[in-house]
Design a protein around this motif. Structure first.
Motif, PDB file in Angstrom:
ATOM      1  N   ALA A 147       0.805  -1.229   0.000  1.00 55.23           N
ATOM      2  CA  ALA A 147       0.000   0.000   0.000  1.00 55.23           C
ATOM      3  C   ALA A 147       0.834   1.274   0.000  1.00 55.23           C
ATOM      4  CB  ALA A 147      -0.943   0.000   1.191  1.00 55.23           C
ATOM      5  N   GLY A 148       1.801   1.356  -0.917  1.00 60.46           N
ATOM      6  CA  GLY A 148       2.604   2.566  -1.043  1.00 60.46           C
ATOM      7  C   GLY A 148       4.076   2.316  -0.776  1.00 60.46           C
ATOM      8  N   ARG A 149       4.847   3.403  -0.831  1.00 60.66           N
ATOM      9  CA  ARG A 149       6.276   3.330  -0.506  1.00 60.66           C
ATOM     10  C   ARG A 149       6.403   3.451   1.020  1.00 60.66           C
ATOM     11  NH1 ARG A 149       7.932   7.789  -4.957  1.00 60.66           N
ATOM     12  NH2 ARG A 149       5.917   8.571  -4.206  1.00 60.66           N
ATOM     13  N   LYS A 160      -2.344  -1.015  11.054  1.00 61.37           N
ATOM     14  CA  LYS A 160      -0.946  -0.732  10.715  1.00 61.37           C
ATOM     15  C   LYS A 160      -0.417  -1.623   9.586  1.00 61.37           C
ATOM     16  CE  LYS A 160       0.149   0.757  15.442  1.00 61.37           C
ATOM     17  NZ  LYS A 160       1.009   0.514  16.630  1.00 61.37           N
ATOM     18  N   HIS A 161      -1.239  -2.517   9.085  1.00 56.98           N
ATOM     19  CA  HIS A 161      -0.773  -3.464   8.059  1.00 56.98           C
ATOM     20  C   HIS A 161      -0.809  -2.825   6.679  1.00 56.98           C
ATOM     21  CE1 HIS A 161      -0.948  -7.489  10.362  1.00 56.98           C
ATOM     22  NE2 HIS A 161      -0.738  -6.486  11.202  1.00 56.98           N
ATOM     23  N   THR A 162       0.266  -3.055   5.932  1.00 55.94           N
ATOM     24  CA  THR A 162       0.443  -2.389   4.637  1.00 55.94           C
ATOM     25  C   THR A 162       0.771  -3.350   3.492  1.00 55.94           C
ATOM     26  OG1 THR A 162       2.809  -2.050   5.060  1.00 55.94           O
ATOM     27  CG2 THR A 162       1.297  -0.300   5.770  1.00 55.94           C
ATOM     28  N   ASN A 163       1.050  -4.607   3.801  1.00 52.75           N
ATOM     29  CA  ASN A 163       1.427  -5.592   2.791  1.00 52.75           C
ATOM     30  C   ASN A 163       0.491  -6.786   2.863  1.00 52.75           C
ATOM     31  OD1 ASN A 163       4.473  -5.404   1.370  1.00 52.75           O
ATOM     32  ND2 ASN A 163       4.106  -3.974   3.060  1.00 52.75           N
ATOM     33  N   PRO A 198      -0.324  -8.276  16.541  1.00 54.66           N
ATOM     34  CA  PRO A 198       0.591  -9.095  15.742  1.00 54.66           C
ATOM     35  C   PRO A 198       1.087  -8.356  14.501  1.00 54.66           C
ATOM     36  CG  PRO A 198      -1.674  -9.857  15.515  1.00 54.66           C
ATOM     37  CD  PRO A 198      -1.666  -8.853  16.619  1.00 54.66           C
ATOM     38  N   GLU A 199       2.376  -8.507  14.221  1.00 58.37           N
ATOM     39  CA  GLU A 199       2.959  -7.860  13.052  1.00 58.37           C
ATOM     40  C   GLU A 199       2.602  -8.599  11.768  1.00 58.37           C
ATOM     41  OE1 GLU A 199       7.123  -7.682  14.045  1.00 58.37           O
ATOM     42  OE2 GLU A 199       6.884  -5.705  14.969  1.00 58.37           O
ATOM     43  N   VAL A 200       2.247  -9.871  11.903  1.00 55.72           N
ATOM     44  CA  VAL A 200       1.832 -10.677  10.752  1.00 55.72           C
ATOM     45  C   VAL A 200       0.546 -11.416  11.113  1.00 55.72           C
ATOM     46  CG1 VAL A 200       2.439 -12.519   9.146  1.00 55.72           C
ATOM     47  CG2 VAL A 200       4.237 -11.023  10.036  1.00 55.72           C
ATOM     48  N   LEU A 201      -0.423 -11.373  10.212  1.00 57.94           N
ATOM     49  CA  LEU A 201      -1.626 -12.184  10.329  1.00 57.94           C
ATOM     50  C   LEU A 201      -1.638 -13.163   9.168  1.00 57.94           C
ATOM     51  CD1 LEU A 201      -4.286  -9.440  11.168  1.00 57.94           C
ATOM     52  CD2 LEU A 201      -3.325 -11.125  12.749  1.00 57.94           C
ATOM     53  N   LEU A 241      -2.098 -13.556   3.890  1.00 59.93           N
ATOM     54  CA  LEU A 241      -1.198 -12.941   4.856  1.00 59.93           C
ATOM     55  C   LEU A 241      -1.313 -11.431   4.775  1.00 59.93           C
ATOM     56  CD1 LEU A 241       0.901 -15.294   3.210  1.00 59.93           C
ATOM     57  CD2 LEU A 241       1.939 -14.963   5.442  1.00 59.93           C
ATOM     58  N   SER A 242      -1.130 -10.769   5.923  1.00 60.48           N
ATOM     59  CA  SER A 242      -0.977  -9.323   5.944  1.00 60.48           C
ATOM     60  C   SER A 242       0.066  -8.985   6.987  1.00 60.48           C
ATOM     61  CB  SER A 242      -2.300  -8.619   6.245  1.00 60.48           C
ATOM     62  OG  SER A 242      -2.683  -8.793   7.587  1.00 60.48           O
ATOM     63  N   SER A 243       0.766  -7.861   6.765  1.00 62.82           N
ATOM     64  CA  SER A 243       1.848  -7.517   7.669  1.00 62.82           C
ATOM     65  C   SER A 243       2.083  -6.011   7.679  1.00 62.82           C
ATOM     66  CB  SER A 243       3.134  -8.230   7.243  1.00 62.82           C
ATOM     67  OG  SER A 243       4.217  -7.879   8.091  1.00 62.82           O
ATOM     68  N   ILE A 244       2.829  -5.558   8.702  1.00 65.56           N
ATOM     69  CA  ILE A 244       3.141  -4.139   8.828  1.00 65.56           C
ATOM     70  C   ILE A 244       4.162  -3.688   7.787  1.00 65.56           C
ATOM     71  CG2 ILE A 244       2.572  -4.087  11.277  1.00 65.56           C
ATOM     72  CD1 ILE A 244       5.598  -4.175  11.855  1.00 65.56           C
ATOM     73  N   ASN A 245       4.973  -4.623   7.252  1.00 67.75           N
ATOM     74  CA  ASN A 245       5.922  -4.286   6.191  1.00 67.75           C
ATOM     75  C   ASN A 245       6.296  -5.543   5.415  1.00 67.75           C
ATOM     76  OD1 ASN A 245       8.180  -5.635   7.507  1.00 67.75           O
ATOM     77  ND2 ASN A 245       8.287  -3.879   8.901  1.00 67.75           N
ATOM     78  N   HIS A 246       7.011  -5.336   4.312  1.00 70.41           N
ATOM     79  CA  HIS A 246       7.297  -6.480   3.443  1.00 70.41           C
ATOM     80  C   HIS A 246       8.339  -7.423   4.039  1.00 70.41           C
ATOM     81  CE1 HIS A 246      10.511  -3.686   2.188  1.00 70.41           C
ATOM     82  NE2 HIS A 246      11.187  -4.760   1.856  1.00 70.41           N
ATOM     83  N   ASP A 247       9.223  -6.911   4.909  1.00 68.46           N
ATOM     84  CA  ASP A 247      10.253  -7.776   5.495  1.00 68.46           C
ATOM     85  C   ASP A 247       9.647  -8.940   6.265  1.00 68.46           C
ATOM     86  OD1 ASP A 247      12.269  -6.225   4.470  1.00 68.46           O
ATOM     87  OD2 ASP A 247      12.553  -5.038   6.286  1.00 68.46           O
ATOM     88  N   LYS A 248       8.558  -8.673   6.968  1.00 67.02           N
ATOM     89  CA  LYS A 248       7.908  -9.716   7.763  1.00 67.02           C
ATOM     90  C   LYS A 248       7.334 -10.817   6.871  1.00 67.02           C
ATOM     91  CE  LYS A 248       8.686  -7.600  11.653  1.00 67.02           C
ATOM     92  NZ  LYS A 248       9.631  -8.174  12.663  1.00 67.02           N
ATOM     93  N   LEU A 249       6.859 -10.431   5.688  1.00 63.93           N
ATOM     94  CA  LEU A 249       6.312 -11.427   4.771  1.00 63.93           C
ATOM     95  C   LEU A 249       7.428 -12.214   4.086  1.00 63.93           C
ATOM     96  CD1 LEU A 249       3.220  -9.646   3.207  1.00 63.93           C
ATOM     97  CD2 LEU A 249       3.389 -11.099   5.225  1.00 63.93           C
ATOM     98  N   TYR A 250       8.563 -11.568   3.862  1.00 64.90           N
ATOM     99  CA  TYR A 250       9.692 -12.287   3.287  1.00 64.90           C
ATOM    100  C   TYR A 250      10.140 -13.423   4.203  1.00 64.90           C
ATOM    101  CZ  TYR A 250      10.725  -9.454  -0.842  1.00 64.90           C
ATOM    102  OH  TYR A 250      10.677  -8.855  -2.076  1.00 64.90           O
TER     103      TYR A 250
END
Length: 284
Positions: A142-144, A191-194, A232-235, A250-259
């Protein structure tokens, strides 16, 4: 199947002497599909964009025809980007993929980054034949996020339709409209963006499907256990929808958590019966 090449980019894949090969290849701007050399029996297709991303009015269409007994991997060269719409027009992307009898198709998208004031409509269709297998991962950001640009785009709409032997097994729609939604509300995305959607489609008795399903289930459980907190930072959710479809969201606060999730799961692709290599080894 007869395909009108004028509708956009086109790839034809056939099994030649037990190795999958591209036999027809046509690119139409702004999309370019690269064909890196591979020592595996699978074809590797890589999407890129001549302009580095989509701008208002771009209408990208491409068709992939994976014939009987073929194996193909589709990845992206880097993050896809949707830039601002200065005149109010949408970007549009349509992908149609035919996966014929006994064929395997793996699509692992890098994040689609929605820039400030961007507008995108995305339509993805798969037609699967008997005994075919599909692994499809779709990722939206959801953006940069690293620069603080979050939910500043205008509109995102995604529609995914999957048929198996003529029967619709997936009809999934996902829309984010910051102009009309308070996306950072705790009742929406907070706070989730990814966001990642994974679709594993194939007969539940197929050994390749079972391998990937078991790994997805294991990594999902590990991720849930690591994120038992009030915020949770990741759902993540894992569901076998029916005898043909497994769905992971999956959803997360940033892409690193999903990686982290992808890094662990993608190890399964090294299995000889799947891709025999991990496409993420050079990325993660």
């Amino acid at each position: 199947m007869t395909t009108n090449l004028k509708l956009g980019s086109y790839i034809e894949i056939k099994n030649i002497q037990n190795t999958s090969k591209v036999t027809s290849h046509f690119n139409q701007n702004p999309l370019k599909i690269l064909l890196p050399k591979t020592h595996n029996k699978a074809v590797h297709l890589v999407t890129t964009n001549y302009g580095g991303g989509m701008v208002q009015g771009d209408n990208i269409q491409f068709t992939i025809n994976a014939n009987k007994d073929t194996k193909a991997l589709l990845t992206s060269q880097a993050n896809a980007r949707v830039y601002k719409s200065e005149d109010g027009r949408f970007c549009k992307m349509i992908q149609k993929t035919n996966v014929h009898e006994n064929a395997e198709f793996y699509q692992l998208n890098d994040p689609l980054v929605l820039h400030s004031n961007g507008k995108l409509k995305q339509f993805t269709e798969f037609e699967l034949g008997k005994n075919s297998v599909l692994f499809f991962m779709d990722w939206v950001q959801a953006g940069r996020v690293s620069t603080g640009e979050v939910f500043q785009f205008h509109h995102f709409y995604s529609e995914i339709n999957i048929k198996k032997e003529g029967k619709r097994v997936v009809a999934d729609k996902f829309m984010i409209s910051p102009d009309t939604q308070k996306c950072t509300s705790p009742a929406v995305f907070f706070k989730h963006t990814n966001f990642i959607n994974i679709f594993l489609v194939g007969d539940e008795k197929n050994e390749k499907v079972q391998l990937m399903e078991e790994k997805l289930s294991t990594v999902t459980h590990q991720t849930v256990q690591a994120n038992i907190t009030q915020e949770p930072e990741v759902l993540v959710s894992f569901d076998r929808i029916n005898s043909e479809v497994v769905l992971v969201r999956l959803s997360s606060i940033n892409h690193d958590k999903l990686y982290d999730f992808i890094h662990e799961f993608s190890k399964i692709f090294k299995n000889n019966s799947l891709l025999n290599f991990n496409p993420y080894d050079r990325k993660l």
